[in-house]
Design a protein around this motif. Structure first.
Motif, PDB file in Angstrom:
ATOM      1  N   VAL A 238       0.828  -1.209   0.000  1.00 22.77           N
ATOM      2  CA  VAL A 238       0.000   0.000   0.000  1.00 22.77           C
ATOM      3  C   VAL A 238       0.862   1.259   0.000  1.00 22.77           C
ATOM      4  N   PHE A 239       1.875   1.290   0.869  1.00 19.13           N
ATOM      5  CA  PHE A 239       2.659   2.524   0.995  1.00 19.13           C
ATOM      6  C   PHE A 239       3.566   2.741  -0.203  1.00 19.13           C
ATOM      7  N   SER A 240       3.963   1.651  -0.882  1.00 18.25           N
ATOM      8  CA  SER A 240       4.773   1.831  -2.091  1.00 18.25           C
ATOM      9  C   SER A 240       3.980   2.540  -3.177  1.00 18.25           C
ATOM     10  N   LYS A 241       2.648   2.369  -3.177  1.00 17.13           N
ATOM     11  CA  LYS A 241       1.814   3.071  -4.152  1.00 17.13           C
ATOM     12  C   LYS A 241       1.688   4.549  -3.810  1.00 17.13           C
ATOM     13  N   ALA A 242       1.951   4.898  -2.564  1.00 13.03           N
ATOM     14  CA  ALA A 242       1.879   6.301  -2.155  1.00 13.03           C
ATOM     15  C   ALA A 242       3.198   7.020  -2.406  1.00 13.03           C
ATOM     16  N   ILE A 243       4.291   6.503  -1.803  1.00 12.38           N
ATOM     17  CA  ILE A 243       5.552   7.264  -1.827  1.00 12.38           C
ATOM     18  C   ILE A 243       6.741   6.418  -2.288  1.00 12.38           C
ATOM     19  N   GLY A 244       6.495   5.283  -2.908  1.00 12.65           N
ATOM     20  CA  GLY A 244       7.592   4.421  -3.349  1.00 12.65           C
ATOM     21  C   GLY A 244       8.420   5.045  -4.447  1.00 12.65           C
ATOM     22  N   PHE A 245       9.711   4.770  -4.417  1.00 12.50           N
ATOM     23  CA  PHE A 245      10.641   5.340  -5.401  1.00 12.50           C
ATOM     24  C   PHE A 245      10.267   4.943  -6.821  1.00 12.50           C
ATOM     25  N   TYR A 246       9.858   3.701  -7.012  1.00  7.53           N
ATOM     26  CA  TYR A 246       9.507   3.232  -8.347  1.00  7.53           C
ATOM     27  C   TYR A 246       7.999   3.129  -8.541  1.00  7.53           C
ATOM     28  N   ASN A 247       7.288   2.595  -7.571  1.00  5.87           N
ATOM     29  CA  ASN A 247       5.862   2.321  -7.725  1.00  5.87           C
ATOM     30  C   ASN A 247       4.951   3.444  -7.265  1.00  5.87           C
ATOM     31  N   GLY A 248       5.489   4.489  -6.631  1.00  6.30           N
ATOM     32  CA  GLY A 248       4.662   5.482  -5.971  1.00  6.30           C
ATOM     33  C   GLY A 248       4.238   6.662  -6.819  1.00  6.30           C
ATOM     34  N   VAL A 249       3.118   7.259  -6.429  1.00  3.79           N
ATOM     35  CA  VAL A 249       2.607   8.469  -7.074  1.00  3.79           C
ATOM     36  C   VAL A 249       3.464   9.672  -6.716  1.00  3.79           C
ATOM     37  N   TYR A 250       3.855   9.769  -5.439  1.00  5.26           N
ATOM     38  CA  TYR A 250       4.631  10.914  -4.962  1.00  5.26           C
ATOM     39  C   TYR A 250       6.091  10.510  -4.855  1.00  5.26           C
ATOM     40  N   LYS A 251       6.895  10.970  -5.803  1.00  5.30           N
ATOM     41  CA  LYS A 251       8.325  10.628  -5.828  1.00  5.30           C
ATOM     42  C   LYS A 251       9.057  11.588  -4.905  1.00  5.30           C
ATOM     43  N   ASN A 252       9.302  11.155  -3.688  1.00  9.00           N
ATOM     44  CA  ASN A 252       9.803  12.108  -2.706  1.00  9.00           C
ATOM     45  C   ASN A 252      11.290  11.970  -2.419  1.00  9.00           C
ATOM     46  N   ARG A 400       4.891  -7.433  -6.604  1.00  6.07           N
ATOM     47  CA  ARG A 400       3.752  -8.291  -6.873  1.00  6.07           C
ATOM     48  C   ARG A 400       2.636  -7.445  -7.465  1.00  6.07           C
ATOM     49  N   ASP A 401       1.672  -8.101  -8.051  1.00  4.72           N
ATOM     50  CA  ASP A 401       0.471  -7.433  -8.523  1.00  4.72           C
ATOM     51  C   ASP A 401      -0.634  -7.732  -7.524  1.00  4.72           C
ATOM     52  N   GLY A 402      -1.286  -6.686  -7.049  1.00  5.91           N
ATOM     53  CA  GLY A 402      -2.337  -6.860  -6.063  1.00  5.91           C
ATOM     54  C   GLY A 402      -3.589  -6.102  -6.456  1.00  5.91           C
ATOM     55  N   SER A 403      -4.695  -6.492  -5.874  1.00  5.59           N
ATOM     56  CA  SER A 403      -5.970  -5.833  -6.144  1.00  5.59           C
ATOM     57  C   SER A 403      -6.675  -5.534  -4.834  1.00  5.59           C
ATOM     58  N   GLY A 404      -7.398  -4.417  -4.821  1.00  7.63           N
ATOM     59  CA  GLY A 404      -8.163  -4.054  -3.637  1.00  7.63           C
ATOM     60  C   GLY A 404      -8.227  -2.552  -3.454  1.00  7.63           C
ATOM     61  N   THR A 405      -9.217  -2.115  -2.696  1.00 12.70           N
ATOM     62  CA  THR A 405      -9.350  -0.679  -2.439  1.00 12.70           C
ATOM     63  C   THR A 405      -8.244  -0.157  -1.523  1.00 12.70           C
ATOM     64  N   SER A 406      -7.555  -1.066  -0.797  1.00 15.16           N
ATOM     65  CA  SER A 406      -6.385  -0.642  -0.011  1.00 15.16           C
ATOM     66  C   SER A 406      -5.311  -0.071  -0.921  1.00 15.16           C
ATOM     67  N   HIS A 407      -5.047  -0.756  -2.027  1.00 13.15           N
ATOM     68  CA  HIS A 407      -4.046  -0.280  -2.973  1.00 13.15           C
ATOM     69  C   HIS A 407      -4.455   1.080  -3.541  1.00 13.15           C
ATOM     70  N   SER A 408      -5.737   1.223  -3.831  1.00 17.65           N
ATOM     71  CA  SER A 408      -6.246   2.488  -4.354  1.00 17.65           C
ATOM     72  C   SER A 408      -6.055   3.618  -3.341  1.00 17.65           C
ATOM     73  N   SER A 409      -6.298   3.316  -2.062  1.00 12.57           N
ATOM     74  CA  SER A 409      -6.141   4.349  -1.037  1.00 12.57           C
ATOM     75  C   SER A 409      -4.687   4.785  -0.918  1.00 12.57           C
ATOM     76  N   GLY A 410      -3.752   3.854  -1.132  1.00 17.94           N
ATOM     77  CA  GLY A 410      -2.338   4.235  -1.128  1.00 17.94           C
ATOM     78  C   GLY A 410      -2.018   5.216  -2.237  1.00 17.94           C
ATOM     79  N   MET A 411      -2.566   4.990  -3.431  1.00 17.10           N
ATOM     80  CA  MET A 411      -2.312   5.895  -4.553  1.00 17.10           C
ATOM     81  C   MET A 411      -2.897   7.275  -4.285  1.00 17.10           C
ATOM     82  N   VAL A 412      -4.072   7.326  -3.682  1.00 12.89           N
ATOM     83  CA  VAL A 412      -4.683   8.628  -3.374  1.00 12.89           C
ATOM     84  C   VAL A 412      -3.892   9.345  -2.284  1.00 12.89           C
ATOM     85  N   ALA A 413      -3.371   8.603  -1.320  1.00 11.04           N
ATOM     86  CA  ALA A 413      -2.513   9.224  -0.298  1.00 11.04           C
ATOM     87  C   ALA A 413      -1.290   9.854  -0.946  1.00 11.04           C
TER      88      ALA A 413
END
Length: 465
Positions: A238-252, A400-413
């Motif tokens: 979940v957190f990699s979708k938020a701020i992960g260097f490669y997988n994240g929305v926010y490249k911090n 890994r590839d995952g599915s769920g609204t948890s992953h979506s919430s990470g991207m919105v964060a």
């Protein structure tokens, strides 16, 4: 005789030219003498926080001291022309002077190369032998993965779900080759995750974690270590979708300079309401005790029934307190839409609390083209939708590839932190921040991918290509 006259005339001309080319002995580094290295290298200096006039003068003087003469250009905020609010400085300098300049700037501002910053960070990863997972075991360098134009960067070959975030209206997703984002960070958000921990060995988190907090249950089980204790690496994913260097929305972490504090609040399953209460009380105390006010984004990728009304009423109160400090809380809508009687909206806490007066951000899942999957609950109470079907994320020893609204919430964060860092939503130390951010996410920071009547899917307001 005539030849002699011509010779004297020629010598006089040469002497005149020589005197005009002489460098004065008083030329100094303060003047930024351009005759030493006339080409220099382009750099940009930008403040990590808005600077007071006195600090602007200091930074201005330091930059002029180390820069090549007449190369400094100061750019002001075009939206606030009367404020003298400096967005950034552009300059040229030698490499040696740039190193000294970075040191002299201290914590007031940060210096980066105008081009090549993101590429350098990626190349460094490759040279350290740590880029294999991100490159799908490719041995080629990652130099062309990110292209930069001033404060715009493009991550080439990202996870498909990231392309969706910079997929602009009137364009085709199939034509996008990368994920486009800005890096003109002006405010430093603090991002919190309440989950099973993080796998700190994963390259998505190579920038490090600022603080860890462990629940009493985690401590009692002797799991109070900086790890992810979930078998599927739920927190890491979940957190990699938020701020992960490669997988994240926010490249911090461009050029290994962090533009966000990262805080992990580690809890363990089963997750009773008492542990959730402890977690939000801990987050609230950490925000309140911060020496400097920063916007806070909290992602709680869990849903729960009201198993004990007393703790839940107290949890809701801590949500209110976090809003009142300028914090934003992101939660998923739930994955039980296939269960009979649960298709029409969310039916778990804390998502049920969402209302016009309670600025909680509730996130539903879509696939990459904007269709709602069968599992995602909503649309009632859902603020915005984000990719949540086969999204690429971090896990122990790889991806890994995952599915769920948890992953979506990470991207919105991640998008919330991005909008705050760019000041597209102004940070105020009260619930105005959460209200405005929620409005932005459900407004111009999202658009309908499947008209008519489809869900509004997140967009970082950049033009992907």
């Amino acid at each position: 005789m005539q030849a002699t006259s011509y010779l004297f005339l020629l010598l006089g001309t040469l002497m005149s030219l020589a005197s005009s080319l002489t460098v004065p002995a008083s030329a100094s580094l303060f003047e930024g003498n351009p005759t030493k290295v006339p080409e220099g290298t382009e750099y940009t200096v930008f403040p990590l926080e808005p600077l007071e006039p006195q600090k602007i003068e200091r930074v201005d003087a330091v930059i002029k001291y180390f820069a090549i003469k007449d190369s400094v250009n100061k750019i002001f905020d075009p939206y606030r022309p009367q404020s003298n609010d400096v967005l950034y400085w552009q300059l040229r300098a030698t490499q040696a002077n740039a190193v000294q300049l970075r040191t002299e700037l201290g914590s007031d501002a940060y210096l980066i190369k105008t081009t090549g910053v993101a590429e350098q960070a990626e190349i460094q990863l490759a040279q350290n032998g740590s880029g294999s997972n991100m490159m799908n075991n490719s041995n080629s360098k990652i130099a062309d993965r990110l292209q930069r134009d001033h404060f715009e960067a493009r991550q080439r070959g990202p996870p498909e779900d990231l392309k969706v975030v910079s997929w602009a209206p009137n364009t085709l997703l199939a034509n996008l080759q990368g994920y486009v984002y800005k890096t003109e960070w002006r405010v430093k958000p603090v991002t919190y995750i309440i989950d099973s921990g993080l796998d700190t060995t994963d390259k998505d988190f190579q920038f490090g974690i600022d603080r860890w907090f462990y629940s009493p249950r985690v401590k009692a089980r002797r799991r109070n270590t900086p790890t992810d204790i979930n078998p599927n690496s739920h927190g890491s994913c979940v957190f990699s979708k938020a701020i992960g260097f490669y997988n994240g929305v926010y490249k911090n972490n461009v050029e290994k300079n962090k533009y966000s504090e990262v805080v992990v609040v580690k809890v363990d399953k089963p997750l009773p309401s008492e542990d959730i209460l402890w977690a939000f009380a801990t987050v609230h105390a950490d925000i309140r005790n911060s020496r400097t006010a920063h916007p806070a984004v909290v992602v709680f990728p869990w849903t729960s029934y009201n198993d004990n009304p007393v703790p839940w009423s107290k949890i809701k109160r801590f949500f209110e307190k976090i809003f009142d400090l300028g914090g934003t809380i992101i939660v998923p809508s739930g994955n039980d839409a296939m269960t009979p009687g649960r298709q029409q909206g969310v039916d778990t806490l804390p998502a049920l609390w969402e209302s016009p007066t309670f600025p909680l951000v509730v996130v539903g899942a879509v696939n990459n083209i904007g269709n709602i999957p069968v599992f995602s609950q909503g649309p009632i109470h859902v603020t915005v939708w984000a990719p949540g079907v086969d999204v690429r994320c971090a896990r122990r020893y790889g991806v890994r590839d995952g599915s769920g609204t948890s992953h979506s919430s990470g991207m919105v964060a991640g998008l919330a932190a991005y909008l705050l860092a760019l000041r597209r939503v102004q940070f105020v130390e009260d619930r105005t921040t959460a209200i405005n951010l929620k409005g932005r996410l459900s407004g111009i920071a999202s658009w309908v991918r499947q008209p008519p009547g489809g869900p509004r899917v997140i967009w970082n307001q950049e033009q992907g290509y």
